[in-house]
Design a protein around this motif. Structure first.
Motif, PDB file in Angstrom:
ATOM      1  N   THR A   6       0.852  -1.189   0.000  1.00  0.00           N
ATOM      2  CA  THR A   6       0.000   0.000   0.000  1.00  0.00           C
ATOM      3  C   THR A   6       0.888   1.239   0.000  1.00  0.00           C
ATOM      4  O   THR A   6       2.010   1.226   0.501  1.00  0.00           O
ATOM      5  CB  THR A   6      -0.940   0.053   1.221  1.00  0.00           C
ATOM      6  OG1 THR A   6      -0.152   0.059   2.404  1.00  0.00           O
ATOM      7  CG2 THR A   6      -1.896  -1.120   1.221  1.00  0.00           C
ATOM      8  N   TYR A   7       0.363   2.288  -0.585  1.00  0.00           N
ATOM      9  CA  TYR A   7       1.068   3.560  -0.692  1.00  0.00           C
ATOM     10  C   TYR A   7       0.282   4.619   0.078  1.00  0.00           C
ATOM     11  O   TYR A   7      -0.869   4.886  -0.245  1.00  0.00           O
ATOM     12  CB  TYR A   7       1.162   4.012  -2.161  1.00  0.00           C
ATOM     13  CG  TYR A   7       1.956   3.113  -3.046  1.00  0.00           C
ATOM     14  CD1 TYR A   7       3.284   3.392  -3.330  1.00  0.00           C
ATOM     15  CD2 TYR A   7       1.380   1.988  -3.629  1.00  0.00           C
ATOM     16  CE1 TYR A   7       4.026   2.569  -4.166  1.00  0.00           C
ATOM     17  CE2 TYR A   7       2.111   1.158  -4.465  1.00  0.00           C
ATOM     18  CZ  TYR A   7       3.436   1.449  -4.726  1.00  0.00           C
ATOM     19  OH  TYR A   7       4.162   0.634  -5.559  1.00  0.00           O
ATOM     20  N   SER A   8       0.908   5.201   1.090  1.00  0.00           N
ATOM     21  CA  SER A   8       0.301   6.344   1.774  1.00  0.00           C
ATOM     22  C   SER A   8       0.926   7.636   1.250  1.00  0.00           C
ATOM     23  O   SER A   8       0.480   8.732   1.577  1.00  0.00           O
ATOM     24  CB  SER A   8       0.456   6.238   3.289  1.00  0.00           C
ATOM     25  OG  SER A   8       1.818   6.146   3.634  1.00  0.00           O
ATOM     26  N   GLY A 113      -3.345   4.989   2.918  1.00  0.00           N
ATOM     27  CA  GLY A 113      -2.857   3.854   2.152  1.00  0.00           C
ATOM     28  C   GLY A 113      -3.814   3.371   1.084  1.00  0.00           C
ATOM     29  O   GLY A 113      -5.000   3.170   1.339  1.00  0.00           O
TER      30      GLY A 113
END
Length: 140
Positions: A6-8, A113
């Motif tokens: 996941t990318y926050s 995320g």
């Protein structure tokens, strides 16, 4: 099974790599604030991805994106077309700039995320939205 990353927040080079993997042309640059800027195209129309809420480390990692494009018409476009668009469409915010040209944007927040699959789906929504909007304003 492994969980998908996941990318926050995301860097310009990371987004370029993801977009290219999804089949988009993606060129990395910087905006007037030295934040990443990605230029691409979809539905026969060029667009840019601006990065917001960025840290100052290199490469800058940013928490939100705005996908946007503007259209340059010879004659001003009336606000009715963008008002109708905003009323009847879920994705993409449209408005008329100071020169009477239509602009469409889509904000995308990564805080908390999101997966690469979610980002890809957002770009697919953008591509469909861009095609529909282009047709609506008579660009094609």
């Amino acid at each position: 099974a492994q969980a998908e990353e996941t990318y926050s927040n995301i860097s310009g080079p990371e987004l370029v790599a993801l977009m290219q993997g999804w089949g988009y042309r993606a060129e990395l640059g910087v905006d007037d604030y030295d934040d990443p800027l990605v230029s691409s195209s979809a539905a026969g129309v060029g667009f840019d991805v601006f990065f917001y809420d960025c840290n100052q480390a290199e490469p800058r990692r940013c928490e939100s994106l705005m996908i946007t494009t503007g259209f340059d018409f010879d004659e001003p476009v009336g606000m009715t077309v963008t008002n109708d668009w905003n009323l009847n469409n879920r994705f993409g915010r449209a408005y008329i700039d100071g020169e009477g040209d239509p602009i469409i944007e889509l904000d995308y927040e990564l805080l908390g995320g999101v997966t690469a699959a979610n980002m890809e789906q957002t770009f697919k929504y953008w591509e469909a939205t861009l095609g529909d909007f282009s047709e609506t304003i008579g660009w094609r």
